[in-house]
Design a protein around this motif. Structure first.
Motif, short mmCIF file in Angstrom:
data_model
loop_
_atom_site.label_atom_id
_atom_site.label_comp_id
_atom_site.label_asym_id
_atom_site.label_seq_id
_atom_site.Cartn_x
_atom_site.Cartn_y
_atom_site.Cartn_z
N GLY A 1 58.00 35.33 72.97
CA GLY A 1 57.63 35.01 71.57
C GLY A 1 56.32 35.97 71.32
O GLY A 1 56.22 35.94 70.05
N LEU B 1 57.18 38.46 68.67
CA LEU B 1 58.05 37.74 67.34
C LEU B 1 56.90 37.26 66.37
O LEU B 1 57.40 36.90 65.30
CB LEU B 1 59.12 37.05 67.99
CG LEU B 1 60.09 37.63 68.80
CD1 LEU B 1 60.94 36.53 69.28
CD2 LEU B 1 60.86 38.61 68.02
N GLN C 1 62.81 33.73 66.72
CA GLN C 1 62.26 32.85 67.74
C GLN C 1 63.58 31.82 67.95
O GLN C 1 63.34 31.35 69.08
CB GLN C 1 60.84 32.33 67.08
CG GLN C 1 60.46 31.30 68.50
CD GLN C 1 60.17 32.02 69.57
OE1 GLN C 1 59.36 32.96 69.83
NE2 GLN C 1 60.52 31.41 70.86
N ILE D 1 65.65 33.31 70.60
CA ILE D 1 65.23 33.14 71.83
C ILE D 1 65.24 31.79 72.58
O ILE D 1 65.48 31.52 73.46
CB ILE D 1 63.68 33.69 71.73
CG1 ILE D 1 63.60 35.20 71.57
CG2 ILE D 1 63.01 33.16 73.07
CD1 ILE D 1 64.11 36.08 72.73
N ASN D 2 64.99 30.89 71.38
CA ASN D 2 65.23 29.44 72.04
C ASN D 2 66.41 29.07 72.31
O ASN D 2 66.64 28.04 73.59
CB ASN D 2 64.44 28.44 70.67
CG ASN D 2 63.05 28.52 70.61
OD1 ASN D 2 62.33 29.23 71.23
ND2 ASN D 2 62.61 27.94 69.36
#
Length: 191
Positions: free
Chosen positions: A107, A110, A118, A121-122
């Motif tokens: 992150g 980002l 984000q 990504i999570n």
């Protein structure tokens, strides 16, 4: 001869990844990206609708790369515990070989970008955790773990270890190899 649109998109993504490696935590701007590629900012937007879409392209590459290896491990390795060990090593190795993309994974790259990046990504991290959990369940069916083991908690702890190694790698300027301590740390992590 001019690059084809698909080739230009790949070149843009590769350049962003290189800039993330070199940037020392600095934000990648479209102006800097265009200058590095020796094109106008408008030329970038002919291939991507937004900077967020450029980062989404990087995330898609990360996801595809990681899951192709993890799926191959699951298909070729019978032992659930060995699947976990090989998957963890693959995640650390990915960071070792893709420093700029590791900044995306943790992150760091980002910050101040579109929040949906984000969130993406999570989701990727949740899928990685689910994959580790599945391998732990396989290990339990093979008798390597008790049926009462908390697979979710263990998968979470394993993923936290990986994220911690990625973060340390990014925060120390890519000096500490994420795989350096792996051989001695895996026995401490193994169920």
């Amino acid at each position: 001869m001019a690059a084809k649109p698909g080739e230009r998109k790949l070149q843009i993504l590769q350049t962003i990844a290189q800039m993330l490696e070199d940037a020392g935590g600095e934000k990648v701007t479209t102006a800097a990206l265009a200058a590095r590629l020796d094109v106008s900012e408008a030329a970038l937007y002919r291939h991507f609708a937004s900077k967020a879409q450029m980062f989404e392209g990087l995330i898609e590459f990360i996801e595809s790369s990681l899951f192709s290896v993890i799926n191959q491990i699951a298909a070729e390795e019978e032992s659930g515990l060995r699947q976990v060990e090989l998957s963890m090593a693959a995640l650390l190795r990915f960071a070792q070989k893709n420093r700029g993309l590791t900044r995306v994974l943790v992150g760091d790259a980002l910050v101040h970008e579109n929040p949906r990046l984000q969130a993406r990504i999570n989701q990727l991290l949740a899928r990685l955790e689910a994959s580790l959990k599945q391998s732990l369940k396989v290990a339990a069916t093979q008798g390597a773990l008790s049926d009462g083991a908390d697979f979710a908690a263990h998968a979470d702890a394993l993923l936290c270890y990986v994220i911690g190694r990625w973060l340390r790698f990014v925060k120390n300027g890519f000096r500490e190899d994420p795989l350096a301590a792996w051989p001695s740390q895996w026995p401490l992590l193994a169920p």
